[in-house]
Design a protein around this motif. Sequence first.
Motif, PDB file in Angstrom:
ATOM      1  N   ASP A 181       0.841  -1.196   0.000  1.00 52.80           N
ATOM      2  CA  ASP A 181       0.000   0.000   0.000  1.00 52.80           C
ATOM      3  C   ASP A 181       0.879   1.251   0.000  1.00 52.80           C
ATOM      4  N   ASP A 182       0.347   2.340  -0.528  1.00 58.82           N
ATOM      5  CA  ASP A 182       1.053   3.629  -0.520  1.00 58.82           C
ATOM      6  C   ASP A 182       2.443   3.470  -1.136  1.00 58.82           C
ATOM      7  N   GLU A 245      -3.901   4.879  -6.790  1.00 56.60           N
ATOM      8  CA  GLU A 245      -4.736   5.365  -5.686  1.00 56.60           C
ATOM      9  C   GLU A 245      -5.035   6.860  -5.787  1.00 56.60           C
TER      10      GLU A 245
END
Length: 293
Positions: A181-182, A245
């Motif tokens: 993630d990220d 994202e």
Amino acid sequence: TAKQQGKAGFVRYVDGLGEPVLAHMQLGGELRRALDNNEFRVVYQPIMRLDGSRLFGVEALVRWHHPSRGVVGPAEFIPAAERTGLIVPLGRFVLRETCRQAASWLAEFGPDALHEAGLNVSARQLHDPDFVADVAAALAESGLPCERLVLEVTESAVLRGQQVSRALYDLDRMGIRLALDDFGTGESSLSLLRAFPAAIVKLDKSFVDGIEIDDGHPAAAGARQAVARAVIQLAHALGLDTVAEGIESPEQVATLRELGYTLGQGFHLAHPMPAAEVSRLLAHQQSATSRLP
Ligand code: C2E
Ligand code: MG
Ligand code: MG
Ligand code: MG
């Protein structure tokens, strides 16, 4: 006097440590109460195909329906939940709820309606010796096939310790897919990809912000595009899937598609929503598909 230094002195001492200490202690107690009181809810943000905007998957995001403060976002309580260890039972709730809900969507709308359901896992959970067993139990109870579950972890979580990598390898061997993630915001994104059994990288919102702008600040947009391009080339070379994202505009979709991204998430595509709203979306897509020749 001595008396004044007594209680008052203690209060001043706590104040001296900083308001946050006291606030966190209170928040910890409140979180426990909230958990017992069923005040947490899971919302789901659709992950969409960038060509034609059909739903590909969802990411589960927790919300606290506080009796007086209204809906509280995770940024305000996840750090305290991690410090107090309450993230373990809270995370277990999110895990079970997400598996149950995803299995129910698959039963209702069929295997092509929802490819994956993801949820966020913090370092504290990965350190919990029962975590892998909890995941196995949630899958077994719900009947959700393991390959439909995605566990999202951040680089900083992955980097913390032996127990963590043990858990990640166990989960990978069980057939559960892991997402970084990220991605790109940590200090060692590249070496991590080599050391960690990731199946998916999620390009962080900070590289999507402004990616479409090629006038005004061309250098900044160029740098973000260069990072986004490098990430997708790396992902392809390593056989990983990608999700972009924080997409907030159609121009960002267009730029990301040009760069080769096929999946994305963001307010422009869909906001996080209650399960019932996802059901409506899936029902709508199903009826639209069945009307095709
Ligand atoms: P994340 O995993 O990176 O989740 C994406 C966050 O970005 C979500 O915020 C989502 O609402 C927000 N977002 C999505 N699209 C856009 C967009 O286009 N623009 C903007 N400005 N924001 C967008 P949220 O729900 O507030 O969650 C924040 C973070 O809290 C998550 O970041 C995740 O790290 C953590 N979190 C959320 N739920 C859980 C949970 O159940 N367990 C754990 N351990 N952490 C969680
Ligand atoms: Mg996430
Ligand atoms: Mg993220
Ligand atoms: Mg994020």
